[in-house]
Enzyme design. Structure first.
Site, PDB file in Angstrom:
ATOM      1  CG  ASP A  43     -44.765 -85.193 -57.745  1.00 41.32           C
ATOM      2  OD1 ASP A  43     -43.663 -84.676 -57.452  1.00 41.32           O
ATOM      3  OD2 ASP A  43     -45.035 -85.603 -58.889  1.00 41.32           O
ATOM      4  CB  SER A  44     -40.953 -83.852 -53.697  1.00 47.37           C
ATOM      5  OG  SER A  44     -41.414 -82.553 -53.346  1.00 47.37           O
ATOM      6  CG  ASP A  82     -46.252 -81.274 -58.583  1.00 50.01           C
ATOM      7  OD1 ASP A  82     -46.279 -80.809 -59.743  1.00 50.01           O
ATOM      8  OD2 ASP A  82     -45.228 -81.752 -58.073  1.00 50.01           O
ATOM      9  CE  LYS A 110     -43.831 -79.143 -60.508  1.00 49.53           C
ATOM     10  NZ  LYS A 110     -43.718 -80.561 -60.974  1.00 49.53           N
ATOM     11  CD  GLU A 112     -43.378 -85.059 -63.582  1.00 48.75           C
ATOM     12  OE1 GLU A 112     -43.238 -86.075 -64.286  1.00 48.75           O
ATOM     13  OE2 GLU A 112     -43.031 -85.012 -62.392  1.00 48.75           O
ATOM     14  CD  GLU A 174     -36.613 -83.031 -61.176  1.00 43.24           C
ATOM     15  OE1 GLU A 174     -36.225 -83.812 -60.287  1.00 43.24           O
ATOM     16  OE2 GLU A 174     -37.816 -82.767 -61.368  1.00 43.24           O
TER      17      GLU A 174
END
Length: 273
Positions: A43-44, A82, A110, A112, A174
């Protein structure tokens, strides 16, 4: 083709895993040629490519669009997709969206946070899952180091063990102290991938824009291996100057008609006048 089993074997044999973000076809081609172990379509993409203010603006369609492009360029690579913000609030929602990412080319998805119930549901339906703890860009407003106190570090270790029990194949750590990254890596059997998590994780991941110098920011957790901004701006300035001064295009850049064809065309134009 790289598999999660091969990544696990790397951890077991003390071999480091190299991971890198990727958002487009040409970069994917290069990353596969370089032998990058895990290609992240993260998502970056929002703040690095799409001009969004933060990761919460990234949609599932955004990820799918870029994921498809990356898969076209990296057909043999292990690709992570993501799950963006608000796309895995329930097990059912998470499964539906994870299946869409897999259909678009992801080998693993992925999410979070400490979400063992969500992870278990995905795993039960054949989806490989990567956990992500420490700094969570989708929910943490402040980009600060996580796990600096005993209580925070203990919580992170417990989250890692919860996610491992739920069935994750990889775990991203992270922005945590190096000591915490080391302890978690030693505590879990799955490979850990660090970003700003020190030297003792099983692998490292960075944003491709940061290592190439595409973005102007300088982050302590990253290393700039090239200066794309400076070199690219110099090329653009040179191009503009050569167009204005009629240096480009030159004879080397044009194509000509055969003389007899040109004469026929000129005669035709003349008779039309």
């Amino acid at each position: 083709m790289t598999t999660s089993e091969q990544l696990l074997a790397k951890k077991q044999n003390n071999l480091k895993i190299a991971a890198l973000t990727c958002y487009d076809y040409p970069t994917a081609v290069l990353e596969e040629q370089a032998g990058v172990d895990v290609i992240f379509v993260g998502d970056s993409v929002g703040t690095n490519i799409l001009g969004y203010d933060n990761e919460t603006q990234v949609t599932l369609d955004d990820i799918i669009h870029h994921l498809k492009a990356v898969r076209r360029g990296a057909r043999q690579s292990y690709i992570l997709g993501d799950l963006p913000y608000a796309c895995y609030d329930t097990p059912e929602q998470a499964l539906d969206n994870a299946q869409r990412l897999v259909a678009a080319g992801a080998d693993i998805v992925k999410l979070e946070g400490d979400r063992p119930t969500i992870v278990s549901h995905l795993v039960a339906h054949g989806i490989e899952v990567c956990g992500h703890i420490g700094l969570q860009p989708q929910t943490h407003q402040q980009k600060a180091v996580q796990g600096k106190s005993f209580a925070q570090a203990k919580e992170l270790l417990e989250q890692a063990l919860d996610l491992e029990q739920a069935g994750i194949k990889l775990l991203v750590l992270e922005l945590v102290p190096e000591e915490v990254g080391k302890l978690i890596t030693e505590a879990v059997t799955v490979p850990t991938i660090g970003i700003g998590a020190g030297r003792y994780t099983d692998g490292q991941v960075l944003i491709v824009n940061d290592i190439l110098g595409i973005t102007p920011r300088k982050l302590r957790l990253a290393k700039r291996y090239a200066d794309y901004q400076t070199s690219t701006l110099a090329v653009m300035n040179q191009y503009k100057l050569e167009v204005e001064e009629q240096v480009f295009p030159s004879e080397d850049n044009v194509r000509h008609m055969a003389p007899e064809e040109l004469q026929q065309l000129l005669d035709w134009v003349k008779h039309r006048e």
